[in-house]
Design an enzyme around this catalytic site. Structure first.
Site, PDB file in Angstrom:
ATOM      1  N   LYS A 405       0.818  -1.212   0.000  1.00 21.17           N
ATOM      2  CA  LYS A 405       0.000   0.000   0.000  1.00 21.17           C
ATOM      3  C   LYS A 405       0.854   1.266   0.000  1.00 21.17           C
ATOM      4  O   LYS A 405       0.338   2.376  -0.113  1.00 21.17           O
ATOM      5  CB  LYS A 405      -0.951  -0.026   1.191  1.00 21.17           C
ATOM      6  CG  LYS A 405      -1.991  -1.135   1.074  1.00 21.17           C
ATOM      7  CD  LYS A 405      -2.816  -1.305   2.330  1.00 21.17           C
ATOM      8  CE  LYS A 405      -3.856  -2.405   2.125  1.00 21.17           C
ATOM      9  NZ  LYS A 405      -3.259  -3.729   1.858  1.00 21.17           N
ATOM     10  N   ASN A 442      -1.158  -8.480   1.374  1.00 26.64           N
ATOM     11  CA  ASN A 442      -1.988  -8.943   2.477  1.00 26.64           C
ATOM     12  C   ASN A 442      -1.510 -10.297   2.992  1.00 26.64           C
ATOM     13  O   ASN A 442      -1.058 -11.140   2.223  1.00 26.64           O
ATOM     14  CB  ASN A 442      -3.442  -9.074   2.023  1.00 26.64           C
ATOM     15  CG  ASN A 442      -4.037  -7.725   1.678  1.00 26.64           C
ATOM     16  OD1 ASN A 442      -4.608  -7.050   2.511  1.00 26.64           O
ATOM     17  ND2 ASN A 442      -3.874  -7.305   0.431  1.00 26.64           N
ATOM     18  N   LEU A 444      -2.506 -13.747   4.912  1.00 26.17           N
ATOM     19  CA  LEU A 444      -3.677 -14.577   5.226  1.00 26.17           C
ATOM     20  C   LEU A 444      -3.810 -14.787   6.727  1.00 26.17           C
ATOM     21  O   LEU A 444      -2.893 -15.269   7.376  1.00 26.17           O
ATOM     22  CB  LEU A 444      -3.547 -15.934   4.535  1.00 26.17           C
ATOM     23  CG  LEU A 444      -3.622 -15.928   3.013  1.00 26.17           C
ATOM     24  CD1 LEU A 444      -3.168 -17.261   2.465  1.00 26.17           C
ATOM     25  CD2 LEU A 444      -5.021 -15.608   2.552  1.00 26.17           C
ATOM     26  N   GLU A 537      -9.404   3.180  -0.256  1.00 30.91           N
ATOM     27  CA  GLU A 537      -9.116   1.874  -0.838  1.00 30.91           C
ATOM     28  C   GLU A 537      -8.839   1.984  -2.337  1.00 30.91           C
ATOM     29  O   GLU A 537      -9.426   2.799  -3.041  1.00 30.91           O
ATOM     30  CB  GLU A 537     -10.285   0.907  -0.615  1.00 30.91           C
ATOM     31  CG  GLU A 537     -10.292   0.288   0.754  1.00 30.91           C
ATOM     32  CD  GLU A 537     -11.277  -0.864   0.859  1.00 30.91           C
ATOM     33  OE1 GLU A 537     -10.954  -1.840   1.545  1.00 30.91           O
ATOM     34  OE2 GLU A 537     -12.374  -0.770   0.272  1.00 30.91           O
TER      35      GLU A 537
END
Length: 605
Positions: A405, A442, A444, A537
């Site tokens: 990000k 990301n 998990l 987002e």
């Protein structure tokens, strides 16, 4: 039955079998012969009886669990009987001058038949009578190799399991139409749906330990077309180490479907960096920080310092590591906030770590949009505090956990992460400490990630909420991310932004569908509701922007990015002015800096 009673029962049974076998063999050849009137026949009977018990003891025929009898047990019977007959033949030659070959041959055959039959009849009784349960589930085993046959054998012999294997599926054409343990191999994995219908299967077990993730995905998709419950055998290392048995099946997890093949680490370079050293981890109670602690401890540092703000999470990882490494590693739990500059300097001065893994951060995108000042204080000033303390006290390597990000961020969280990268890149130009950042997507199952949310929504009956049908994200398992972070630290030369190869991005809606299927529901039962993008987002995440692409890997699944370094004076001016800005100005400034729009930034300062 106690061992003594069992031994006595088998000895009496075998004695009767031996005498019966020898009497029948001689009766066939000499019908009118009496065992008590013929010295040779009496001596033969006694020799057979004594020899049998001796060889039965040698080959442990009285110690075997006959409900699990197989070829090995049959061979033991054959050996014991053969040697018994040989000894008897020698006795006949020595004392009676002749060996009655035909009589001994018939005795051998009857002996093997009766002893083997007595043993294997118990197995047949157990398999065909005791194992008949009304609630038994007909089971299809995927994989007819070593793993599959091991599973089938366990299920066939274990009366406590309510699964009955009825067939195998295997992609090896050489096994098609073969019978293994009495079960047919009915075809390849594209025959799963057909096999489930034909054999009325209620349960499927995937039993291929070496199965690659992409193949597991394909097989699971076929299994998901049926109504049968699908499970997978435990990991082979857990079976080998005795953590679980082969018949402790587990549900297929989303990590199985989305994770990648494990990376082989450079153990030598990591050991050199970590073993017998003092390691400090910030955010040690978080999902990434705690896993870094677990992975680091496998290399036995002399001391590991667990720094975190939340006492409960630090207590949990401290207790876990103490239970496993008590007396082998000095484990020091430290409660401290990275925003508290004095406290961080105290910790660094006291422990003088060799490597620092900086995992403490605010990471929730929508929350940070509403709380930009807190994101700045934690992600920027907190990182600055830890990094400058590391520089001051001569830390060898500083590894910051960054994020995908941080690339072209439209949100505060990503912008503060990119800003933090700039801080350590700037320090790397003047410090003896090797400052590096590691970016990945990301993770998990990490706290605040989408998977725990989806699981709660499924448990509540749905619907599962997805922001947009086209939204994609990169995913990696917590252990893999942590191992690659440690590996990247061992490659540090100073100033790099390492980027972990995240594989192919995954559509969030596909992830939701997989979780629904894995939970045993149909997608229509739970439902998927699209809510629209939340503040800050992005539809698609990136690991490098077009100006940072550096395709060569410095290690398997690790790239070096070419992220631009901001001028030191500009950086210092921005840091000094950030907290004096309004939240709107702060938001715009952070995003401008993170996207390298320096002209706009200087106008705002």
């Amino acid at each position: 039955m106690t061992y003594g009673k069992r031994l006595a029962a088998l000895a009496i049974l075998d004695s009767a079998i031996v005498l019966t076998a020898v009497y029948i063999s001689y009766f066939i050849l000499v019908p009118k012969l009496s065992i008590f009137e013929n010295p040779m026949l009496l001596a033969t009977s006694i020799t057979l009886l004594i020899s049998h018990h001796v060889f039965a003891s040698m080959y442990k025929l009285y110690n075997k669990a006959w409900q699990y009898a197989s070829i090995g047990e049959l061979l033991a019977i054959a050996k014991a009987v053969t040697f018994t007959i040989m000894v008897t033949g020698i006795m006949q030659k020595l004392f009676f001058g002749n060996i009655y070959v035909r009589a001994l041959a018939i005795t051998w055959m009857l002996h093997v038949l009766f002893i083997g039959g007595s043993r294997f009849s118990w197995r047949m009784f157990r398999d065909n009578v005791m194992n008949k349960q009304e609630d038994i589930k007909r089971t299809l085993i995927i994989g007819a190799g070593a793993g599959g046959t091991m599973v089938a054998r366990q299920l066939l012999h274990n009366v406590d399991v309510d699964l009955k294997p009825v067939a195998f599926i295997d992609d090896d054409p050489k096994k098609f139409k073969l019978d293994i343990l009495g079960l047919p191999v009915v075809g390849s994995s594209n025959k799963i749906v057909e096999a489930v219908e034909k054999f009325q299967v209620e349960h499927i077990i995937i039993a291929i330990p070496s199965l690659k993730k992409i193949e597991l995905n394909r097989i699971f998709e076929e299994c998901a077309k049926t109504k049968a419950k699908t499970q997978i055998i435990p990991r082979i290392e857990d079976i080998m180490t005795g953590k679980v048995s082969v018949n402790q099946f587990r549900d297929v997890q989303v990590e199985d479907l989305l994770g990648r093949e494990p990376v082989v680490l450079d153990i030598g370079s990591i050991s050199e960096k970590v073993s017998d050293k003092t390691i400090l981890v910030t955010g040690a109670g978080g999902s990434i920080g705690s896993e870094i602690c677990r992975q680091v401890c496998k290399f036995y540092p002399s001391k590991i310092v667990l720094v975190g703000h939340g006492e409960n999470s630090i207590y949990q990882i401290d207790m876990e590591l103490h239970n496993k490494y008590q007396g082998q590693i000095e484990i020091v739990p430290v409660i401290g906030d990275i925003q508290d500059r004095n406290r961080i300097f105290e910790i660094m001065e006291e422990h003088r770590p060799f490597v620092v893994y900086h995992a403490a951060a605010h990471k929730h995108v929508p929350l940070m949009e509403y709380n930009p000042r807190e994101a700045v204080k934690n992600n920027i000033f907190g990182t600055k505090n830890v990094a400058e303390a590391a520089d001051t006290f001569g830390v060898n390597t500083f590894v910051m956990i960054s994020s995908d990000k941080a690339v072209n961020p439209p949100n505060v969280m990503g912008a503060t992460k990119r800003f933090a990268e700039m801080i350590i890149q700037s320090l790397a130009t003047t410090s003896k400490t090797k400052f590096v950042a590691v970016r990945f997507g990301n993770v998990l199952g990490s706290r605040g990630s989408v998977i725990p949310l989806f699981k709660k929504q499924i448990q509540a009956g749905g619907p599962v909420t997805v922001t947009h049908p086209e939204m994609t994200r990169y995913f990696m398992t917590i252990p893999e991310a942590s191992r690659l972070v440690i590996q990247a630290g061992s490659l540090a030369r100073g100033g790099e932004v390492f980027v972990l190869d995240m594989g192919e991005p995954v559509k969030i809606v596909d992830l939701a569908k997989n979780l629904i299927k894995l939970s045993g529901y149909k997608i229509e039962e739970i439902g998927i509701h699209f809510t629209g993008l939340r503040p800050g987002e992005k539809m698609y995440e990136e690991l490098l922007n077009e100006n940072e692409v550096h395709p060569e890997q410095v290690f398997e699944k690790i790239h070096i990015g070419k992220a631009k370094v901001i001028h030191v004076e500009v950086l210092r001016g921005l840091i000094d002015s950030l907290l004096d800005m309004s939240e709107k100005e702060m938001h715009d400034t952070l995003i401008a800096v993170a996207n390298n729009e320096f002209e706009n930034t200087l106008a705002l300062v």
